[in-house]
Design a protein around this motif. Structure first.
Motif, PDB file in Angstrom:
ATOM      1  N   ALA A 163       3.495  24.514   3.153  1.00 11.34           N
ATOM      2  CA  ALA A 163       3.581  23.614   2.010  1.00 11.34           C
ATOM      3  C   ALA A 163       4.168  22.269   2.404  1.00 11.34           C
ATOM      4  O   ALA A 163       3.744  21.223   1.911  1.00 11.34           O
ATOM      5  CB  ALA A 163       4.424  24.252   0.911  1.00 11.34           C
ATOM      6  N   GLN A 164       5.141  22.282   3.306  1.00 11.69           N
ATOM      7  CA  GLN A 164       5.738  21.023   3.746  1.00 11.69           C
ATOM      8  C   GLN A 164       4.744  20.187   4.554  1.00 11.69           C
ATOM      9  O   GLN A 164       4.720  18.963   4.451  1.00 11.69           O
ATOM     10  CB  GLN A 164       6.991  21.310   4.558  1.00 11.69           C
ATOM     11  N   LYS A 165       3.915  20.864   5.365  1.00  7.14           N
ATOM     12  CA  LYS A 165       2.893  20.125   6.107  1.00  7.14           C
ATOM     13  C   LYS A 165       1.872  19.512   5.149  1.00  7.14           C
ATOM     14  O   LYS A 165       1.444  18.376   5.322  1.00  7.14           O
ATOM     15  CB  LYS A 165       2.194  21.064   7.101  1.00  7.14           C
ATOM     16  N   VAL A 166       1.498  20.298   4.126  1.00  7.19           N
ATOM     17  CA  VAL A 166       0.560  19.778   3.141  1.00  7.19           C
ATOM     18  C   VAL A 166       1.191  18.622   2.373  1.00  7.19           C
ATOM     19  O   VAL A 166       0.512  17.666   1.996  1.00  7.19           O
ATOM     20  CB  VAL A 166       0.104  20.888   2.181  1.00  7.19           C
ATOM     21  N   SER A 167       2.519  18.704   2.129  1.00  8.17           N
ATOM     22  CA  SER A 167       3.210  17.601   1.460  1.00  8.17           C
ATOM     23  C   SER A 167       3.075  16.322   2.272  1.00  8.17           C
ATOM     24  O   SER A 167       2.880  15.235   1.708  1.00  8.17           O
ATOM     25  CB  SER A 167       4.695  17.947   1.272  1.00  8.17           C
ATOM     26  N   GLY A 168       3.168  16.443   3.600  1.00  7.57           N
ATOM     27  CA  GLY A 168       2.998  15.278   4.451  1.00  7.57           C
ATOM     28  C   GLY A 168       1.596  14.699   4.345  1.00  7.57           C
ATOM     29  O   GLY A 168       1.416  13.481   4.289  1.00  7.57           O
ATOM     30  N   ILE A 169       0.594  15.599   4.310  1.00  3.61           N
ATOM     31  CA  ILE A 169      -0.786  15.144   4.151  1.00  3.61           C
ATOM     32  C   ILE A 169      -0.957  14.456   2.797  1.00  3.61           C
ATOM     33  O   ILE A 169      -1.620  13.422   2.683  1.00  3.61           O
ATOM     34  CB  ILE A 169      -1.761  16.332   4.282  1.00  3.61           C
ATOM     35  N   LEU A 170      -0.326  15.038   1.763  1.00  2.00           N
ATOM     36  CA  LEU A 170      -0.428  14.478   0.421  1.00  2.00           C
ATOM     37  C   LEU A 170       0.166  13.073   0.367  1.00  2.00           C
ATOM     38  O   LEU A 170      -0.402  12.165  -0.241  1.00  2.00           O
ATOM     39  CB  LEU A 170       0.291  15.394  -0.571  1.00  2.00           C
ATOM     40  N   ILE A 171       1.298  12.896   1.007  1.00  3.42           N
ATOM     41  CA  ILE A 171       1.936  11.576   1.040  1.00  3.42           C
ATOM     42  C   ILE A 171       1.036  10.578   1.766  1.00  3.42           C
ATOM     43  O   ILE A 171       0.877   9.425   1.328  1.00  3.42           O
ATOM     44  CB  ILE A 171       3.310  11.664   1.730  1.00  3.42           C
ATOM     45  N   LEU A 172       0.410  11.025   2.874  1.00  6.48           N
ATOM     46  CA  LEU A 172      -0.499  10.148   3.623  1.00  6.48           C
ATOM     47  C   LEU A 172      -1.693   9.736   2.767  1.00  6.48           C
ATOM     48  O   LEU A 172      -2.058   8.550   2.717  1.00  6.48           O
ATOM     49  CB  LEU A 172      -0.979  10.862   4.890  1.00  6.48           C
ATOM     50  N   VAL A 173      -2.296  10.724   2.075  1.00  7.60           N
ATOM     51  CA  VAL A 173      -3.438  10.421   1.207  1.00  7.60           C
ATOM     52  C   VAL A 173      -3.027   9.470   0.090  1.00  7.60           C
ATOM     53  O   VAL A 173      -3.742   8.526  -0.257  1.00  7.60           O
ATOM     54  CB  VAL A 173      -4.020  11.723   0.612  1.00  7.60           C
ATOM     55  N   LYS A 174      -1.829   9.702  -0.463  1.00  8.02           N
ATOM     56  CA  LYS A 174      -1.334   8.850  -1.545  1.00  8.02           C
ATOM     57  C   LYS A 174      -1.133   7.420  -1.068  1.00  8.02           C
ATOM     58  O   LYS A 174      -1.525   6.460  -1.753  1.00  8.02           O
ATOM     59  CB  LYS A 174      -0.020   9.418  -2.086  1.00  8.02           C
ATOM     60  N   MET A 175      -0.519   7.261   0.113  1.00  7.25           N
ATOM     61  CA  MET A 175      -0.272   5.915   0.642  1.00  7.25           C
ATOM     62  C   MET A 175      -1.579   5.202   0.973  1.00  7.25           C
ATOM     63  O   MET A 175      -1.742   4.005   0.710  1.00  7.25           O
ATOM     64  CB  MET A 175       0.617   5.999   1.886  1.00  7.25           C
ATOM     65  N   LEU A 176      -2.531   5.961   1.561  1.00  4.12           N
ATOM     66  CA  LEU A 176      -3.842   5.369   1.849  1.00  4.12           C
ATOM     67  C   LEU A 176      -4.542   4.949   0.553  1.00  4.12           C
ATOM     68  O   LEU A 176      -5.149   3.874   0.480  1.00  4.12           O
ATOM     69  CB  LEU A 176      -4.719   6.367   2.616  1.00  4.12           C
ATOM     70  N   GLY A 177      -4.442   5.833  -0.458  1.00  2.24           N
ATOM     71  CA  GLY A 177      -5.068   5.522  -1.737  1.00  2.24           C
ATOM     72  C   GLY A 177      -4.466   4.287  -2.376  1.00  2.24           C
ATOM     73  O   GLY A 177      -5.182   3.440  -2.919  1.00  2.24           O
ATOM     74  N   ILE A 180      -5.557   1.171  -0.050  1.00  2.00           N
ATOM     75  CA  ILE A 180      -6.968   0.845  -0.218  1.00  2.00           C
ATOM     76  C   ILE A 180      -7.276   0.482  -1.664  1.00  2.00           C
ATOM     77  O   ILE A 180      -8.040  -0.455  -1.944  1.00  2.00           O
ATOM     78  CB  ILE A 180      -7.844   2.022   0.246  1.00  2.00           C
ATOM     79  N   GLY A 181      -6.649   1.217  -2.608  1.00  2.00           N
ATOM     80  CA  GLY A 181      -6.875   0.929  -4.019  1.00  2.00           C
ATOM     81  C   GLY A 181      -6.407  -0.467  -4.395  1.00  2.00           C
ATOM     82  O   GLY A 181      -7.107  -1.196  -5.109  1.00  2.00           O
ATOM     83  N   GLY A 182      -5.226  -0.847  -3.904  1.00  2.00           N
ATOM     84  CA  GLY A 182      -4.729  -2.189  -4.190  1.00  2.00           C
ATOM     85  C   GLY A 182      -5.653  -3.263  -3.642  1.00  2.00           C
ATOM     86  O   GLY A 182      -5.942  -4.260  -4.319  1.00  2.00           O
TER      87      GLY A 182
END
Length: 302
Positions: A163-177, A180-182
């Motif tokens: 779950a902690q590894k997935v949390s890291g992936i989630l944070i990466l996806v969020k920051m990329l989003g 890129i979204g901005g």
């Protein structure tokens, strides 16, 4: 002008402006559609990863294996000490016999594997659920270490690492989003503003005449506001429709590839509220870009 006549005029003027620069408007709408398509892909990925992570976090348990030979008093003291540890939600005790029963349940259809296995070879254990704040703060490691130090506990296991590894992936996806979204939103804003600016210059003489006969700035701006709103709404609508088609194709591919395993998966699309918010935000963005463009032109020339 009466209200109905004004509305008719605004609509007719907006349609005229779009037809005058039809090719430019088409390119603008397609560009906006591509930008929102990319942006929404990140949004869908983030929502689904976040949902999966939430389900995993809800299933996380700390398993505390107990040493052999604990008396009833020792067990009660051990449970009370763990209960008093900050972050603990519930505790459930499983005896050696319970542990064997759990194994038999999990190995249905392969009971022969456990033939001759005695409950004495298995440890008794505690299943411990933790409060949500522990999972959100990623402090389960410290809590598990504290439980392991309790006298009578031989070892602990928990499934937080994944779950902690997935949390890291989630944070990466969020920051990329967000990044890129901005960038995409800024680009869309500039594209709409420039398109409206070109439309303004193509109707410069008409605007000058309107100012001479006493038209207000708002009266002049409304058709351009509608034009900008239509551009962004059309691009957003196209992106949502195309994204939904890709989403359905993706689900079909998953179904044909994974078969029955697909039934346990839940890949969600944009919610109705998210789509409505996206359309409302798009309309506001298009209108804002048009207002800025027309406002600059009017202030500069009149």
């Amino acid at each position: 002008m009466k209200s109905i006549e004004r509305i008719t005029y605004f609509i007719a003027t907006t349609v005229k402006g779009i037809k005058t620069n039809l090719y430019l408007n088409a390119v603008t709408i397609i560009t906006i559609a591509v930008a929102f398509f990319i942006l929404n892909i990140f949004f869908i990925i983030y929502n689904n990863v976040n949902s999966v992570l939430g389900e995993w976090k809800g299933r996380i348990r700390i398993i505390a294996y107990l040493q052999d030979g604990l008396s009833g008093g020792d067990l009660t003291s051990l449970e009370n000490r763990i209960k008093n540890t900050a972050g603990i939600k519930t505790i459930k005790y499983y005896s050696k016999q319970d542990a064997l029963g759990q194994f038999r349940e999990e190995l249905k259809g392969q009971a022969g594997i456990l033939s001759g296995v005695s409950a004495d070879v298995l440890p008794a254990y505690l299943t411990i659920t933790v409060q949500e704040s522990v999972l959100n703060n990623n402090s389960i490691d410290k809590l598990a270490a504290a439980i392991k130090r309790v006298p009578g506990v031989s070892d602990v296991q928990y499934g937080a690492q994944i779950a902690q590894k997935v949390s890291g992936i989630l944070i990466l996806v969020k920051m990329l989003g967000i990044g890129i979204g901005g960038f995409m939103l800024f680009a869309i804003f500039i594209i709409v503003s420039n398109t409206i600016r070109i439309s303004i210059f193509s109707r410069k003489d008409e605007i000058e005449i309107m100012k001479l006969v006493g038209a207000t700035n708002l009266f002049i701006e409304i058709p351009f506001m509608l034009e900008g709103m239509i551009q962004v709404l059309a691009g957003t609508g196209i992106s949502i429709v195309f994204l939904y088609l890709v989403y359905r194709l993706f689900l079909y591919r998953l179904h044909t590839t994974l078969g029955s395993l697909f039934l346990t998966m839940n890949v969600s699309f944009l919610s109705t509220n998210a789509i409505l918010a996206l359309l409302a935000g798009s309309a506001l963005m298009g209108m804002t870009g048009a207002v800025i463009s027309t406002g600059k032109f009017i202030r500069r020339n009149y």
